[in-house]
Every structure is written in C-alpha cells, then in structure tokens.
Design an enzyme around this catalytic site. Structure first.
Site, short mmCIF file in Angstrom:
data_model
loop_
_atom_site.label_atom_id
_atom_site.label_comp_id
_atom_site.label_asym_id
_atom_site.label_seq_id
_atom_site.Cartn_x
_atom_site.Cartn_y
_atom_site.Cartn_z
N LYS A 17 -2.29 14.96 2.97
CA LYS A 17 -0.94 15.21 2.43
C LYS A 17 -0.89 15.10 0.92
O LYS A 17 -0.35 15.96 0.24
CB LYS A 17 0.09 14.20 2.97
CG LYS A 17 0.41 14.28 4.41
CD LYS A 17 1.52 13.30 4.76
CE LYS A 17 1.38 11.90 4.21
NZ LYS A 17 0.52 10.95 4.77
N ARG A 92 9.08 7.86 7.09
CA ARG A 92 7.95 7.29 7.83
C ARG A 92 8.41 6.55 9.08
O ARG A 92 7.56 6.04 9.82
CB ARG A 92 7.24 6.29 6.90
CG ARG A 92 5.78 6.59 6.61
CD ARG A 92 5.29 5.48 5.73
NE ARG A 92 3.88 5.50 5.50
CZ ARG A 92 3.29 6.14 4.48
NH1 ARG A 92 4.01 6.84 3.63
NH2 ARG A 92 2.00 6.05 4.34
N ARG A 131 -13.16 7.90 1.23
CA ARG A 131 -12.19 7.51 0.20
C ARG A 131 -12.41 6.06 -0.25
O ARG A 131 -12.18 5.72 -1.39
CB ARG A 131 -10.76 7.69 0.74
CG ARG A 131 -9.72 7.58 -0.35
CD ARG A 131 -8.38 8.12 0.09
NE ARG A 131 -7.60 7.10 0.75
CZ ARG A 131 -6.38 7.35 1.27
NH1 ARG A 131 -5.87 8.54 1.24
NH2 ARG A 131 -5.72 6.37 1.83
N ARG A 137 -8.24 1.79 -4.41
CA ARG A 137 -6.92 1.38 -3.92
C ARG A 137 -7.05 0.09 -3.14
O ARG A 137 -7.86 -0.01 -2.22
CB ARG A 137 -6.34 2.47 -3.02
CG ARG A 137 -5.47 3.44 -3.77
CD ARG A 137 -5.03 4.57 -2.88
NE ARG A 137 -4.27 4.12 -1.70
CZ ARG A 137 -3.62 4.97 -0.91
NH1 ARG A 137 -3.62 6.26 -1.17
NH2 ARG A 137 -2.96 4.52 0.13
N ARG A 148 -2.98 0.72 8.84
CA ARG A 148 -2.07 1.81 8.47
C ARG A 148 -2.09 2.93 9.51
O ARG A 148 -1.07 3.55 9.78
CB ARG A 148 -2.40 2.33 7.07
CG ARG A 148 -1.97 1.32 6.00
CD ARG A 148 -1.91 1.90 4.62
NE ARG A 148 -3.22 2.17 4.12
CZ ARG A 148 -3.60 3.31 3.56
NH1 ARG A 148 -2.75 4.29 3.42
NH2 ARG A 148 -4.82 3.46 3.11
P1 ADP Z 1 -1.26 7.10 2.91
O1 ADP Z 1 -2.67 6.99 2.45
O2 ADP Z 1 -1.03 6.44 4.23
O3 ADP Z 1 -0.72 8.49 2.85
P2 ADP Z 1 0.77 6.28 0.97
O4 ADP Z 1 0.18 6.38 -0.38
O5 ADP Z 1 1.71 7.35 1.40
O6 ADP Z 1 -0.45 6.14 1.98
O7 ADP Z 1 1.51 4.87 1.14
C1 ADP Z 1 0.87 3.65 0.88
C2 ADP Z 1 1.71 2.47 1.36
O8 ADP Z 1 3.02 2.49 0.73
C3 ADP Z 1 2.03 2.44 2.86
O9 ADP Z 1 0.98 1.89 3.61
C4 ADP Z 1 3.31 1.58 2.89
O10 ADP Z 1 3.03 0.22 2.75
C5 ADP Z 1 4.04 2.02 1.64
N1 ADP Z 1 4.99 3.13 1.90
C6 ADP Z 1 4.91 4.40 1.39
N2 ADP Z 1 5.93 5.16 1.83
C7 ADP Z 1 6.67 4.37 2.66
C8 ADP Z 1 7.83 4.57 3.44
N3 ADP Z 1 8.45 5.76 3.48
N4 ADP Z 1 8.31 3.53 4.16
C9 ADP Z 1 7.70 2.35 4.14
N5 ADP Z 1 6.60 2.08 3.43
C10 ADP Z 1 6.07 3.07 2.69
#
Ligand code: ADP
Length: 191
Positions: A17, A92, A131, A137, A148
C-alpha cells in the site's frame, strides 16, 4: 492528473500500500495521507501525540479510534486535499470506517472507492522479512510484525466485506513487481 480523485487503500502490512500510494501521489498528483507516517513523525518530533502513541506503535497495537478519527477529520479538511488524495492506513477498524462515513456525510460527499491489495501469505512473509533488513522502523521487529498481521486479521480484515456490501471495493492483485502492480492500479483508477 486525476483532479479531486479520492481513494482508500486497504491491505495487510507488507501488501505494498505505502509503496503504491507514494507512486500514485507522484504520478497522479494526489496527496498521500499515510497515518503510519504521520504517527511515526509525531514520535520522532516528540510531540504530545507522539508521546501518547509511541508505545502503542512499538507493540504493533492500534492507536485508539477517537484519536485517529480526529486526526483524519482534520487532515482531509486541509486545502491541499482539494486536489484529491489517497488514504493509506485509515480506516483500520469498523469503528473508523463508520466514523469516516459520517465525516463524508457531513461534507456532503460520497465515500471514496476502496482498493484492496490481494497478496497471499507467503509473499507477505517474504516481503516483511526483507523489509526488516532495509528500513529502520522500530515496529519492524519480527514479533511486532507478526502482531500487526494478527491485528490486521482481527480488526481490519472485516472491512473487506463492509466495503464489498456497499459496492465500493475493487481488488488489485498485489503480487509481482512494483510496476506490474502499479499498472493494475492504473487500470482500476482510470476505469
Ligand atoms: P503497515 O506497515 O502495517 O502498513 P502503517 O505504517 O500503516 O503500517 O502503520 C504503523 C502503525 O501505526 C500501526 O501498526 C498502528 O500502530 C498505527 N496506525 C496507523 N494507522 C492507524 C489507524 N488507522 N488506527 C490505529 N492505528 C494506526
């Protein structure tokens, strides 16, 4: 350019994404709204929001809905969003999806279409492993990645049928290289 186009990207961690959202912002002039990036930046800056969410991010858990809903409500109201945007990482949970519906109702706008990144679990596991080597990260440790994925299955996967029932979901095969996936997205976006 795709003026005023709005899209929601949905898919598990590692589905691509974020990569595709960045490309879409470059190629189509859409604003890339990544909730993960916004939260990580807040942590780096040590803002009040950042101090509140740091441990949640490090555990791979979700930030509370009310915080995220306010953050998105404020973000999509900014003037740069006039040119259209891609939501990457929101909604989410079902609570966030319902709140988003209300936000658009208040704005007098339709809920954007949703692109689901379909990726099988073998490919996901491979991508997350590679990754770990590449990006620094703090939530990319193996145990946190697994958490996650578990949280995605439990809290986010139900959004697939939620949006399918509303006739808003398009599926994109997320396997293959970046350009292959990007071409598939282009077909959906331009249709
Ligand atoms: P991913 O690699 O899963 O796409 P993201 O960069 O989108 O990760 O998000 C990293 C973290 O930020 C998530 O694991 C969560 O803790 C938090 N987070 C991001 N977006 C949301 C959301 N819409 N609701 C709750 N927590 C979120």
């Amino acid at each position: 350019m795709l003026g005023r186009k709005r899209l929601i990207l949905l898919g598990p961690p590692g589905s691509g994404k974020g990569t595709q959202a960045k490309l879409m912002s470059e190629r189509y002039g859409l604003v890339h709204i990544s909730t993960g990036d916004i939260l990580r930046l807040a942590v780096q800056e040590g803002s009040a929001l950042g101090r509140r969410v740091q441990s949640i991010l490090d555990e791979g858990a979700l930030v509370p809905d009310d915080l995220m809903i306010e953050l998105i409500r404020e973000r999509i109201d900014r003037p740069d969003c006039e040119k259209g945007y891609v939501l990457d990482g929101f909604p989410r949970t079902l609570g966030q999806a319902e709140a988003l519906e209300t936000i658009y109702e208040d704005l007098g706008e339709d809920v954007p279409r949703v692109l689901l990144f379909d990726v099988n679990s073998d490919v996901l596991a491979q991508r997350l492993t590679s990754r770990r080597g590449r990006e620094a990260r703090s939530d990319d440790a193996e145990a946190v990645q697994l958490e996650r994925l578990r949280v995605y299955q439990r809290d986010t996967a139900p959004l697939v049928s939620y949006y399918e029932e509303r006739g808003l979901l398009d599926r994109v095969d997320g396997c293959g290289n970046i350009e292959e996936v990007s071409a598939r997205i282009a077909r959906v976006v331009h249709s």
